[in-house]
Design a protein around this motif. Sequence first.
Motif, PDB file in Angstrom:
ATOM      1  N   GLY A  81      -6.249   5.303 -63.636  1.00 23.79           N
ATOM      2  CA  GLY A  81      -6.598   4.254 -64.586  1.00 23.79           C
ATOM      3  C   GLY A  81      -5.373   3.606 -65.196  1.00 23.79           C
ATOM      4  N   HIS A  82      -4.379   4.408 -65.541  1.00 25.99           N
ATOM      5  CA  HIS A  82      -3.162   3.853 -66.142  1.00 25.99           C
ATOM      6  C   HIS A  82      -2.356   3.049 -65.127  1.00 25.99           C
ATOM      7  N   ILE A  83      -2.318   3.485 -63.877  1.00 28.71           N
ATOM      8  CA  ILE A  83      -1.640   2.688 -62.859  1.00 28.71           C
ATOM      9  C   ILE A  83      -2.336   1.338 -62.714  1.00 28.71           C
ATOM     10  N   GLN A  84      -3.662   1.370 -62.704  1.00 28.58           N
ATOM     11  CA  GLN A  84      -4.434   0.139 -62.562  1.00 28.58           C
ATOM     12  C   GLN A  84      -4.201  -0.807 -63.751  1.00 28.58           C
ATOM     13  N   ARG A  85      -4.304  -0.273 -64.969  1.00 31.49           N
ATOM     14  CA  ARG A  85      -4.238  -1.135 -66.150  1.00 31.49           C
ATOM     15  C   ARG A  85      -2.819  -1.604 -66.462  1.00 31.49           C
ATOM     16  N   GLU A  86      -1.874  -0.660 -66.439  1.00 32.85           N
ATOM     17  CA  GLU A  86      -0.533  -0.992 -66.898  1.00 32.85           C
ATOM     18  C   GLU A  86       0.343  -1.639 -65.829  1.00 32.85           C
ATOM     19  N   LEU A  87       0.045  -1.357 -64.563  1.00 35.77           N
ATOM     20  CA  LEU A  87       0.866  -1.931 -63.499  1.00 35.77           C
ATOM     21  C   LEU A  87       0.121  -3.033 -62.755  1.00 35.77           C
ATOM     22  N   VAL A  88      -0.980  -2.681 -62.126  1.00 36.09           N
ATOM     23  CA  VAL A  88      -1.676  -3.634 -61.260  1.00 36.09           C
ATOM     24  C   VAL A  88      -2.162  -4.854 -62.042  1.00 36.09           C
ATOM     25  N   GLU A  89      -2.867  -4.634 -63.144  1.00 35.82           N
ATOM     26  CA  GLU A  89      -3.510  -5.738 -63.837  1.00 35.82           C
ATOM     27  C   GLU A  89      -2.549  -6.565 -64.690  1.00 35.82           C
ATOM     28  N   ARG A  90      -1.445  -5.967 -65.133  1.00 39.11           N
ATOM     29  CA  ARG A  90      -0.608  -6.662 -66.113  1.00 39.11           C
ATOM     30  C   ARG A  90       0.721  -7.166 -65.565  1.00 39.11           C
ATOM     31  N   VAL A  91       1.072  -6.802 -64.341  1.00 40.18           N
ATOM     32  CA  VAL A  91       2.310  -7.325 -63.790  1.00 40.18           C
ATOM     33  C   VAL A  91       2.115  -8.792 -63.430  1.00 40.18           C
ATOM     34  N   ALA A  92       3.159  -9.568 -63.568  1.00 39.50           N
ATOM     35  CA  ALA A  92       3.074 -10.998 -63.276  1.00 39.50           C
ATOM     36  C   ALA A  92       2.672 -11.224 -61.821  1.00 39.50           C
ATOM     37  N   PRO A  93       1.731 -12.128 -61.550  1.00 40.18           N
ATOM     38  CA  PRO A  93       1.265 -12.366 -60.183  1.00 40.18           C
ATOM     39  C   PRO A  93       2.383 -12.688 -59.205  1.00 40.18           C
ATOM     40  N   ALA A  94       3.368 -13.450 -59.640  1.00 38.74           N
ATOM     41  CA  ALA A  94       4.470 -13.804 -58.735  1.00 38.74           C
ATOM     42  C   ALA A  94       5.269 -12.569 -58.343  1.00 38.74           C
ATOM     43  N   VAL A  95       5.408 -11.635 -59.283  1.00 37.62           N
ATOM     44  CA  VAL A  95       6.108 -10.377 -58.989  1.00 37.62           C
ATOM     45  C   VAL A  95       5.259  -9.520 -58.065  1.00 37.62           C
ATOM     46  N   ALA A  96       3.957  -9.444 -58.349  1.00 35.22           N
ATOM     47  CA  ALA A  96       3.056  -8.647 -57.514  1.00 35.22           C
ATOM     48  C   ALA A  96       3.054  -9.135 -56.073  1.00 35.22           C
ATOM     49  N   GLU A  97       3.142 -10.441 -55.891  1.00 36.03           N
ATOM     50  CA  GLU A  97       3.140 -11.021 -54.555  1.00 36.03           C
ATOM     51  C   GLU A  97       4.343 -10.560 -53.743  1.00 36.03           C
ATOM     52  N   ASN A  98       5.408 -10.195 -54.426  1.00 36.26           N
ATOM     53  CA  ASN A  98       6.658  -9.834 -53.751  1.00 36.26           C
ATOM     54  C   ASN A  98       6.956  -8.340 -53.865  1.00 36.26           C
ATOM     55  N   THR A  99       5.889  -7.533 -54.113  1.00 43.05           N
ATOM     56  CA  THR A  99       6.065  -6.092 -54.324  1.00 43.05           C
ATOM     57  C   THR A  99       5.187  -5.297 -53.371  1.00 43.05           C
ATOM     58  N   LEU A 100       5.771  -4.283 -52.784  1.00 46.52           N
ATOM     59  CA  LEU A 100       5.034  -3.334 -51.946  1.00 46.52           C
ATOM     60  C   LEU A 100       4.833  -2.060 -52.756  1.00 46.52           C
ATOM     61  N   LEU A 101       3.592  -1.626 -52.865  1.00 44.50           N
ATOM     62  CA  LEU A 101       3.280  -0.401 -53.605  1.00 44.50           C
ATOM     63  C   LEU A 101       2.965   0.730 -52.638  1.00 44.50           C
ATOM     64  N   VAL A 102       3.611   1.865 -52.848  1.00 41.47           N
ATOM     65  CA  VAL A 102       3.347   3.076 -52.071  1.00 41.47           C
ATOM     66  C   VAL A 102       2.882   4.158 -53.038  1.00 41.47           C
ATOM     67  N   VAL A 103       1.767   4.791 -52.723  1.00 40.27           N
ATOM     68  CA  VAL A 103       1.300   5.950 -53.484  1.00 40.27           C
ATOM     69  C   VAL A 103       1.283   7.142 -52.533  1.00 40.27           C
ATOM     70  N   THR A 104       1.978   8.195 -52.905  1.00 35.02           N
ATOM     71  CA  THR A 104       2.095   9.353 -52.020  1.00 35.02           C
ATOM     72  C   THR A 104       2.048  10.641 -52.838  1.00 35.02           C
ATOM     73  N   ALA A 105       2.186  11.759 -52.167  1.00 37.10           N
ATOM     74  CA  ALA A 105       2.215  13.069 -52.816  1.00 37.10           C
ATOM     75  C   ALA A 105       3.112  13.988 -52.009  1.00 37.10           C
ATOM     76  N   ASP A 106       3.621  15.013 -52.662  1.00 36.06           N
ATOM     77  CA  ASP A 106       4.507  15.957 -51.995  1.00 36.06           C
ATOM     78  C   ASP A 106       3.745  17.071 -51.286  1.00 36.06           C
ATOM     79  N   HIS A 107       2.500  17.311 -51.706  1.00 35.23           N
ATOM     80  CA  HIS A 107       1.672  18.372 -51.129  1.00 35.23           C
ATOM     81  C   HIS A 107       0.281  18.256 -51.719  1.00 35.23           C
ATOM     82  N   GLY A 108      -0.649  19.035 -51.209  1.00 43.46           N
ATOM     83  CA  GLY A 108      -1.969  19.147 -51.803  1.00 43.46           C
ATOM     84  C   GLY A 108      -2.140  20.502 -52.457  1.00 43.46           C
ATOM     85  N   HIS A 109      -3.398  20.861 -52.727  1.00 49.07           N
ATOM     86  CA  HIS A 109      -3.700  22.139 -53.371  1.00 49.07           C
ATOM     87  C   HIS A 109      -4.791  22.881 -52.611  1.00 49.07           C
TER      88      HIS A 109
END
Length: 423
Positions: free
Chosen positions: A261-289
């Motif tokens: 939720g915080h990634i969505q609200r604080e990054l995705v929804e509020r970053v400037a559209p022109a910046v978002a257009e020029n940004t690649l987002l990667v979400v990853t993890a080091d391991h599972g459980h």
Amino acid sequence: MRQDDVAADLLDHFSEDGFLFPDYNGFCFANVPDTILSLFDAPTRRTLPNDVFTGIKTDADHVVVVLVDGFGYEQWTRDQHKYDFLDTLAKQGTVTPLTSTYPSETAAAITTVSTGTQPVEHGLLGWFQYYEELAQVLLTLPFSTLDGDYVPENFDGLDGRFLFSSPEQTVYERARDAGVSPHVVMPERISRSEHSKLAMAGASVSGYGDLAHMGRLIRKTLQSADGSSYTYAYIPHVDAVSHQHGTESPEYEKMVSKVTGHIQRELVERVAPAVAENTLLVVTADHGHLDTDPETNVALDTIDGLSDHLKRGPDGEPIPAVGSGRNLQFHVRDGHVEALRDLLEAELDVKTFDREEYTARGLFGDREPSAHFEAHAPDLVAVPRDKLVWYNDGELDQIGSHGGLSPEEMLCPFAVCRLASLQ
């Protein structure tokens, strides 16, 4: 798009009797750092297969890598539909499974993501590691003794270089040399640790207090960038709650909801559209459980005769097992490796590797071992199939566990999308 066929292929080619081994030469978390550098045309050693970018335009000036510690691929596939951010990311981007390193532990994998080196190179092999120079077992990332004493304050001249072997350049220094501005966003409480200072060398490091603050820092970094930038953000919260409550608990679901939720609200929804257009987002993890049962987890203290086979320290006391409860590493008396192996296999459901065996199969990596690795490598490794096996010091109360070779621990996601596609 979620590439579950890659998971099936990894399980088919890298599994043995239910244990999943690292694909160091292909779909492996160890290849994430160089893959990111390759997006900026920086020199690299080994990258992930191009399949991870299927359907994605990668010509962006900015790359943000958000690492959600402990959020494995099997957790993603099980729970994706519960969280709008994950569901949208999977539909608008590409989610590919990777194998973790061995061990599938934070201490090893987080060192890898910032140094670009495998465990066999950096030599940090678990949360607990024996350092003969001090004749003590240390908690590696906290850089403390088992009694809680902070090493740099109690042993003159020791800093992060004592913990692990750092390469000539970190990933961030290599990015900087390629004309890319490197940034790290991580919890304030660990941002100035000795490990962080060495592993994050070359990056501008910002510490956050809470998850909303983290999102704002990433957004601010992107929007103030002058030229190309690489931002790495580390989130330990899901891992922590998984250890305590397991990955099927209300507490776990609440935390994943909070993080996404915080990634969505604080990054995705509020970053400037022109910046978002020029940004690649990667979400990853080091391991599972892997969820274990505290009622059936096994205390090493209850295995009669175990200490008879362990190497002694200068005080004559046996050196305890190190690594972790899913990644048991033993320093063994001369001539006792086979006897210890026989004992462990008789008492526990484990897969064991002596030094010759784990070297031959590249368990810790397929590159040249560093002197640091050689000095701290165990004589015998034991990987429990489905239990947590450790000393009865509170660790056995954990539910979510990792460090071993189960598919739940070993498979982790690499999700990539243009940030604008999520807005």
